[in-house]
Design a protein around this motif. Structure first.
Motif, PDB file in Angstrom:
ATOM      1  N   ALA A   1       0.839  -1.206   0.000  1.00  0.00           N
ATOM      2  CA  ALA A   1       0.000   0.000   0.000  1.00  0.00           C
ATOM      3  C   ALA A   1       0.872   1.253   0.000  1.00  0.00           C
ATOM      4  O   ALA A   1       0.574   2.241  -0.671  1.00  0.00           O
ATOM      5  N   LYS A   2       1.971   1.202   0.755  1.00  0.00           N
ATOM      6  CA  LYS A   2       2.858   2.371   0.818  1.00  0.00           C
ATOM      7  C   LYS A   2       3.558   2.585  -0.533  1.00  0.00           C
ATOM      8  O   LYS A   2       3.644   3.723  -1.024  1.00  0.00           O
ATOM      9  N   LEU A   3       4.017   1.495  -1.147  1.00  0.00           N
ATOM     10  CA  LEU A   3       4.685   1.631  -2.451  1.00  0.00           C
ATOM     11  C   LEU A   3       3.711   2.128  -3.513  1.00  0.00           C
ATOM     12  O   LEU A   3       4.077   2.913  -4.388  1.00  0.00           O
ATOM     13  N   VAL A   4       2.463   1.666  -3.418  1.00  0.00           N
ATOM     14  CA  VAL A   4       1.422   2.121  -4.348  1.00  0.00           C
ATOM     15  C   VAL A   4       1.165   3.620  -4.148  1.00  0.00           C
ATOM     16  O   VAL A   4       1.103   4.395  -5.112  1.00  0.00           O
ATOM     17  N   GLU A   5       1.079   4.037  -2.890  1.00  0.00           N
ATOM     18  CA  GLU A   5       0.857   5.461  -2.593  1.00  0.00           C
ATOM     19  C   GLU A   5       2.009   6.309  -3.150  1.00  0.00           C
ATOM     20  O   GLU A   5       1.787   7.354  -3.765  1.00  0.00           O
ATOM     21  N   LEU A   6       3.231   5.852  -2.964  1.00  0.00           N
ATOM     22  CA  LEU A   6       4.388   6.662  -3.356  1.00  0.00           C
ATOM     23  C   LEU A   6       4.604   6.671  -4.863  1.00  0.00           C
ATOM     24  O   LEU A   6       5.140   7.632  -5.411  1.00  0.00           O
ATOM     25  N   SER A   7       4.206   5.592  -5.542  1.00  0.00           N
ATOM     26  CA  SER A   7       4.501   5.459  -6.977  1.00  0.00           C
ATOM     27  C   SER A   7       3.320   5.819  -7.863  1.00  0.00           C
ATOM     28  O   SER A   7       3.492   6.075  -9.057  1.00  0.00           O
ATOM     29  N   GLY A   8       2.104   5.763  -7.317  1.00  0.00           N
ATOM     30  CA  GLY A   8       0.921   5.930  -8.163  1.00  0.00           C
ATOM     31  C   GLY A   8       0.594   4.686  -8.964  1.00  0.00           C
ATOM     32  O   GLY A   8      -0.306   4.700  -9.802  1.00  0.00           O
ATOM     33  N   LEU A   9       1.303   3.584  -8.724  1.00  0.00           N
ATOM     34  CA  LEU A   9       1.000   2.320  -9.405  1.00  0.00           C
ATOM     35  C   LEU A   9      -0.032   1.557  -8.571  1.00  0.00           C
ATOM     36  O   LEU A   9      -0.604   2.127  -7.643  1.00  0.00           O
ATOM     37  N   THR A  10      -0.277   0.276  -8.885  1.00  0.00           N
ATOM     38  CA  THR A  10      -1.437  -0.358  -8.241  1.00  0.00           C
ATOM     39  C   THR A  10      -1.137  -1.593  -7.396  1.00  0.00           C
ATOM     40  O   THR A  10      -1.876  -1.886  -6.464  1.00  0.00           O
TER      41      THR A  10
END
Ligand SMILES: *Cc1c(COP(=O)(O)O)cnc(C)c1O
Length: 405
Positions: free
Chosen positions: A90-99
Motif C-alpha cells: 500500500a505504501k509503495l502504491v501510494e508513493l509510486s501511483g502504481l497499483t
C-alpha cells in the motif's frame, strides 16, 4: 594455551568461493555513515553497501523495530496472508501511483519477475515469441535471464547460451528505439534503468523517458523501469522516473528498500498488475515478515527524517564540492548523477582508486572500469559530504599523477 592475538588481523577465506576480488579489509560494525574494521580503523562510508543502507548503519529507530519483529515472527511462507506485505504494498502504491506489488528477495529476482510479466503479457495476447527492448550499458543482475538482459560482455562470458529475446539499442536514442520496434513487432516491453548504475551512472534523459512512455502507449507495450539502484529516494524523489513526470507499467525495486535486510519488489500499474495469476510465480522467502517490516520502517523513517530532501540537498552539495575541487584536473572527464547517486568519470581504468580511498579512510566503488561511484546512505550530513570531498579529491589527484592513461 591461547594463540597470540595478532595486532592487525588480515582476513583470509580459504572456504569462501572466490567470486570477488576483495579489498584486504574486514568490516566489523557501523554507525550512521561510518564503519569500523576488525582492527578498529574507522572509514567514512560513501558506498552504503552499494546503495543499500538507506538509513545508514545501526539506525537507532530501525534497530529496535527489527529486533521486535525478529522476536515476533521472521518467516511463515506465502501459504498465508502476511499483513505486513499489504502494508508495504500500500505504501509503495501510494508513493509510486502504481497499483500492485509482488515481493521477492533481491534485485535480480525483481527483474526476473518483470521479465516473466513481459513474456506472459505477450502470450496472453497471442504473441508466443515475445521479445524485449534493452539498452547498451544496462545492468539487470547475474541470473541467466537478467545477465542476458545486461549489456556487459564480461558478465556474459562463460555463461552462454544466453536467453534469447532481447533486442539491444543505445540509450537516449529514440530513433533507434522506433527502428527496433518497427523491425521487431514481437517486442512486448522496453526495459531500462532510469539511471544506469553499474554501467557508470548514466541517466536516461528526461525527454527520452517521456518519449518512451508515449511509444509504449502507442504500441500498447510495457515500460519497465529498473529502479533497483536509483529508486527509494536516492535522487531526491521516491523514484528517479518521477523527475520526468511519467509512470512505468512495471518497476523492479530492491537495494535501498530494506536498509540492508534483503528484499526485492516489483511494482506494477494497471497494464501489468493482473498478468500474474495464482501459480504463475512464487518464492519461498519473498515477502517474509522481517523483510516487510524492514521495508515499512525504512519508508516510514525516510518520511519522518525528510531524507528525500536531504538526499537532494546533500547530494547537490557533494556534487558541487567535487566539481569545485576537481575543476580543471586533467584526467577527470565528467562528474554526473543526481542526489546521492554520483559518478566521477576518469580517462583511464580506475580500479586502484578503491584501495587508495580505503587507505585514506573512505569507502567508494568503481564501476564501468573508470567511474568512481558514490552511493552513500541518505542520512549523509553536509559535513560528512564535505569530508568525502576532502578525503577523495587528494586520492583522485594522486592516482591520476601516478597511474598511466
Ligand atoms: C544491483 C542491481 C541489480 C541486481 O540486484 P541484486 O540484488 O544484486 O540481484 C539489478 N539492477 C540494477 C539496476 C542494479 O543496480
Amino acid at each position: 594455551m591461547n594463540a597470540p592475538v595478532p595486532s592487525v588481523v588480515t582476513p583470509t577465506e580459504p572456504h569462501v568461493m572466490q567470486t570477488y576480488g576483495r579489498l584486504p579489509i574486514a568490516l566489523a560494525r557501523g554507525e550512521g555513515c561510518w564503519v569500523w574494521d576488525v582492527n578498529g580503523r574507522r572509514y567514512l562510508d560513501g558506498l552504503g553497501g552499494i546503495a543499500v543502507n538507506t538509513l545508514g548503519h545501526a539506525h537507532p529507530k530501525l534497530v529496535p523495530a527489527l529486533q521486535e519483529q525478529i522476536a515476533t515472527m521472521i518467516h511463515c511462507s506465502n501459504y498465508y496472508h502476511v499483513p505486513l506485505q499489504e502494508k508495504l504494498a500500500a505504501k509503495l502504491v501510494e508513493l509510486s501511483g502504481l497499483t500492485n506489488a509482488f515481493f521477492c528477495n533481491s534485485g535480480l529476482e525483481a527483474n526476473e519477475a518483470a521479465l516473466k510479466i513481459a513474456r506472459k503479457f505477450g502470450h496472453d495476447r497471442g504473441n508466443h515469441n515475445p521479445e524485449l527492448l534493452v539498452f547498451e550499458g544496462a545492468f539487470h543482475g547475474r541470473s541467466i535471464a537478467t545477465l542476458s538482459a545486461t549489456a556487459n560482455p564480461k558478465i556474459h562470458a562463460g555463461f552462454g547460451p544466453l536467453v534469447p529475446g532481447f533486442v539491444r539499442v543505445p540509450l537516449n536514442d529514440i530513433a533507434a528505439v522506433e527502428a527496433a520496434l518497427a523491425a521487431h513487432p514481437n517486442i512486448t516491453g522496453i526495459f531500462l534503468e532510469t539511471i544506469q548504475g553499474e554501467g557508470g551512472v548514466n541517466p536516461a534523459r528526461i525527454e527520452f523517458l517521456q518519449q518512451l512512455r508515449q511509444v509504449c502507449d502507442k504500441h500498447d507495450i510495457l515500460l519497465m523501469l529498473d529502479e533497483v539502484q536509483c529508486g527509494i529516494g536516492r535522487t531526491g524523489k521516491w523514484f528517479a522516473h518521477q523527475w520526468a513526470g511519467i509512470q512505468p507499467d512495471v518497476m523492479p525495486l530492491a537495494k535501498g528498500l530494506g536498509s540492508g535486510v534483503p528484499i526485492g519488489a516489483v511494482v506494477c500499474g494497471p497494464r501489468a498488475a493482473k498478468v500474474m495469476q495464482p501459480g504463475n510465480h512464487g518464492t519461498t522467502f519473498g515477502g517474509n515478515p522481517l523483510a516487510m517490516r524492514a521495508g515499512v520502517e525504512t519508508l516510514r523513517l525516510m518520511e519522518e527524517e525528510g531524507l528525500l530532501a536531504n538526499a537532494a540537498k546533500v547530494g547537490a552539495e557533494l556534487k558541487a564540492g567535487l566539481e569545485r575541487e576537481l575543476a580543471g584536473v586533467a584526467g577527470v572527464t565528467d562528474i554526473r548523477g543526481q542526489g546521492l547517486m554520483l559518478g566521477i568519470e576518469l580517462d583511464r581504468p580506475a580500479g586502484a582508486v578503491l584501495g587508495l580511498a580505503a587507505e585514506a579512510g573512505l569507502m567508494v566503488s568503481v564501476t564501468a572500469d573508470r567511474v568512481i561511484r558514490l552511493v552513500p546512505a541518505l542520512i549523509l550530513s553536509s559535513s560528512e559530504a564535505a569530508q568525502i570531498v576532502e578525503l577523495l579529491v587528494p586520492v583522485v589527484k594522486a592516482f591520476l599523477a601516478k597511474e598511466p592513461t
